[in-house]
Structures are given as C-alpha cells and as structure tokens.
Design a protein around this motif. Sequence first.
Motif, mmCIF file in Angstrom:
data_model
loop_
_atom_site.group_PDB
_atom_site.id
_atom_site.type_symbol
_atom_site.label_atom_id
_atom_site.label_comp_id
_atom_site.label_asym_id
_atom_site.label_seq_id
_atom_site.Cartn_x
_atom_site.Cartn_y
_atom_site.Cartn_z
ATOM 1 N N LEU A 5 29.074 -41.679 2.871
ATOM 2 C CA LEU A 5 30.425 -42.193 3.076
ATOM 3 C C LEU A 5 30.911 -41.929 4.499
ATOM 4 N N LYS A 6 30.613 -40.744 5.006
ATOM 5 C CA LYS A 6 31.057 -40.390 6.363
ATOM 6 C C LYS A 6 30.347 -41.251 7.409
ATOM 7 N N LEU A 7 29.046 -41.436 7.257
ATOM 8 C CA LEU A 7 28.299 -42.278 8.189
ATOM 9 C C LEU A 7 28.780 -43.719 8.149
ATOM 10 N N ALA A 8 29.036 -44.211 6.932
ATOM 11 C CA ALA A 8 29.531 -45.584 6.783
ATOM 12 C C ALA A 8 30.915 -45.739 7.400
ATOM 13 N N CYS A 10 31.994 -44.138 9.996
ATOM 14 C CA CYS A 10 31.866 -44.096 11.463
ATOM 15 C C CYS A 10 31.524 -45.461 12.048
ATOM 16 N N LEU A 11 30.764 -46.244 11.313
ATOM 17 C CA LEU A 11 30.241 -47.496 11.858
ATOM 18 C C LEU A 11 31.308 -48.481 12.326
ATOM 19 N N PRO A 12 32.386 -48.732 11.568
ATOM 20 C CA PRO A 12 33.392 -49.689 12.060
ATOM 21 C C PRO A 12 33.981 -49.300 13.414
ATOM 22 N N PHE A 13 34.198 -48.014 13.631
ATOM 23 C CA PHE A 13 34.739 -47.563 14.921
ATOM 24 C C PHE A 13 33.726 -47.782 16.047
ATOM 25 N N LEU A 14 32.457 -47.495 15.769
ATOM 26 C CA LEU A 14 31.424 -47.679 16.787
ATOM 27 C C LEU A 14 31.219 -49.160 17.099
ATOM 28 N N LEU A 15 31.241 -50.000 16.079
ATOM 29 C CA LEU A 15 31.080 -51.439 16.294
ATOM 30 C C LEU A 15 32.259 -52.011 17.068
ATOM 31 N N TYR A 16 33.462 -51.554 16.732
ATOM 32 C CA TYR A 16 34.657 -52.034 17.443
ATOM 33 C C TYR A 16 34.645 -51.585 18.898
ATOM 34 N N SER A 17 34.250 -50.339 19.146
ATOM 35 C CA SER A 17 34.186 -49.838 20.523
ATOM 36 C C SER A 17 33.107 -50.578 21.316
ATOM 37 N N SER A 18 32.010 -50.959 20.661
ATOM 38 C CA SER A 18 30.967 -51.749 21.329
ATOM 39 C C SER A 18 31.499 -53.117 21.718
ATOM 40 N N TYR A 19 32.300 -53.707 20.831
ATOM 41 C CA TYR A 19 32.907 -55.009 21.126
ATOM 42 C C TYR A 19 33.842 -54.909 22.333
ATOM 43 N N LEU A 20 34.685 -53.876 22.352
ATOM 44 C CA LEU A 20 35.604 -53.695 23.478
ATOM 45 C C LEU A 20 34.845 -53.435 24.777
ATOM 46 N N ASP A 21 33.805 -52.627 24.693
ATOM 47 C CA ASP A 21 33.012 -52.312 25.884
ATOM 48 C C ASP A 21 32.330 -53.562 26.428
ATOM 49 N N LEU A 22 31.866 -54.419 25.531
ATOM 50 C CA LEU A 22 31.207 -55.657 25.953
ATOM 51 C C LEU A 22 32.190 -56.610 26.613
ATOM 52 N N LYS A 23 33.401 -56.687 26.058
ATOM 53 C CA LYS A 23 34.381 -57.650 26.558
ATOM 54 C C LYS A 23 35.137 -57.156 27.786
ATOM 55 N N THR A 24 35.511 -55.894 27.795
ATOM 56 C CA THR A 24 36.395 -55.395 28.856
ATOM 57 C C THR A 24 35.832 -54.217 29.629
ATOM 58 N N ARG A 25 34.719 -53.633 29.149
ATOM 59 C CA ARG A 25 34.141 -52.416 29.725
ATOM 60 C C ARG A 25 35.102 -51.238 29.642
ATOM 61 N N SER A 38 40.971 -40.336 10.943
ATOM 62 C CA SER A 38 40.556 -41.008 9.718
ATOM 63 C C SER A 38 39.453 -40.254 8.982
ATOM 64 N N LEU A 39 38.581 -39.601 9.754
ATOM 65 C CA LEU A 39 37.438 -38.922 9.131
ATOM 66 C C LEU A 39 37.628 -37.413 9.008
ATOM 67 N N SER A 40 38.815 -36.930 9.355
ATOM 68 C CA SER A 40 39.054 -35.483 9.287
ATOM 69 C C SER A 40 38.963 -34.962 7.857
ATOM 70 N N GLY A 41 39.267 -35.816 6.881
ATOM 71 C CA GLY A 41 39.176 -35.401 5.479
ATOM 72 C C GLY A 41 37.766 -34.984 5.095
ATOM 73 N N PHE A 42 36.766 -35.690 5.639
ATOM 74 C CA PHE A 42 35.381 -35.319 5.366
ATOM 75 C C PHE A 42 35.074 -33.921 5.909
ATOM 76 N N LEU A 43 35.578 -33.642 7.130
ATOM 77 C CA LEU A 43 35.329 -32.335 7.735
ATOM 78 C C LEU A 43 35.985 -31.217 6.923
#
Length: 264
Positions: A5-8, A10-25, A38-43
């Motif tokens: 659940l924690k790994l899953a 993480c993925l939306p944030f990483l994919l979104y940041s990749s999109y922003l990095d590709l478009k705007t750097r 958002s993921l502090s509950g897991f910790l």
Amino acid sequence: MIEILKLAACLPFLLYSSYLDLKTRRVPNRVWKLMLLSLSGFLIYEIVNGGIYFLFQLVFSFFSSLFLVYLLFRSRVFGGADAKTLIVIGTLIPVYPALEFHGYTFPLLGFPPAGLFALTVLENSFLLTAAVPLGLFCYNLLHFTPDMLKKPFYMLFAYRINIKDLRRLLEKGRHIRLAERFELNNGKLYPFFAGRGITVNQNMISRLEAHEEQGLLGSTVWVTPGLPFMIPITASFVLAVILGDLIYYFLTEILSRFYFFIGK
C-alpha cells in the motif's frame, strides 16, 4: 500488505513529479510536503509496530539519504527536486521492502547488502541515465563535424546547434542549456565548461548573436538537453522494488565470473 500500500501510494506523486519535470523542469516543494503528509500514517503505524529498532532504521535511512544527496547536490550532479525526492523516499521507506506475490519474492535479484532503499533507487537511476550519453554520442557521430574533435568529451552530454535556431527552439518550449559559459578578455572570447549547463533565455541568445556578428564566436554552440532526472528516478523506484539493486547485481556477477575463470 502495508508495504504494498505504501509503495503504491508513492507512485502517483513520483509520476506527477516526472510529468512536471518533463514539462517545466521544476517540481514545487508542495509535492514533497503533500507526499510526506499523505503517507505519514504508514510511518506512524510502522513505528508503533516496529518499535525502537524501526525508529533506528528510520533515523539511519533519513540521515544517510540526506548526507548522500547533499554531496551530490553540492557537486551539481542533480538538482534540488531530485535531492528532495530521494530524501523523502529514504524517510518513507527506511527498510527495504520485501514482497511476496504468487510464489515470487521481490526484489527478484535479492537484497543489496546496504539495505538502503533510497540508495538503490539512486544507483538504478544512474544506470538508466547512463544510456543518455551513449545516445548523444551516437547522435553526434551521425552529425559529425571536425570541430567536435576539439572537445570530444562534450559529445557524451551535449550537441552542436546553430545560434540562429535557438530563438525558435526557445519559443517552442524546448528545454536546452548552454554547455559552456563565455568570458570576454582582451578582445577574445574564452569558453569554459559550465557544469550542469546555463539556462538559455532571450538575453543569453542576444549576447551569443552579438558575439557571432562580431566574429568572436562561430555559428554553433554546444548545448545540453537538460534531461528531467525525475523520470529515471521514478523508473528506478519501480525497478528497485521488482528487481533490486542492478549495479550491485551486475558487479557481483562480473566478479563471480572473473574469480571463476581465475580458479579454473
């Protein structure tokens, strides 16, 4: 189950940041703040269940990631967003995830001895990024000119482009950076290696055009594509979960074969 659940998550944030990095750097800090929140509950859940030992692993992973990315950031190997990504990953995933699925144990290649998930993500991303210099070198060979022999090392991370084409590319939103900075001294223009590159803007292009008109500079300059490092980080995150530490695996395979041949 908690690790999946924690790994899953993480993925939306990483994919979104990749999109922003590709478009705007650029990836704003709010992405990482929201990811941590958002993921502090897991910790919290893992600290309660793992106790002091998990807390020690969390502190060790956080400071190890912080120290490593600080050195790389100061060395201008990558940017601030990339550094923050690895710190967040090192904080949220301090223990290398072990997953069982349909009789398979992940990572398939086994666990690296260091056991730091963020370190494995970083190593895998470097391995993926290593394909870029090879691609640029092949591109430069296909567009080879004798001038390239003056600085053959540049062929691994940059390519030549006409100064007159820079404005058109900038208007199209292409993200390119000058691989060199130029200093005028005693009527001569001297180029110097610019590390991760210098942002190309209208003022920069005007200066280059003026240097060309004055005969101080040729018609072409070295530029680097300014690759979005968030994309290989995201891809290496997935590879680290599924396969493991690719660099460690390849090195151990090479060494084991080497010792095998020596022992024969």
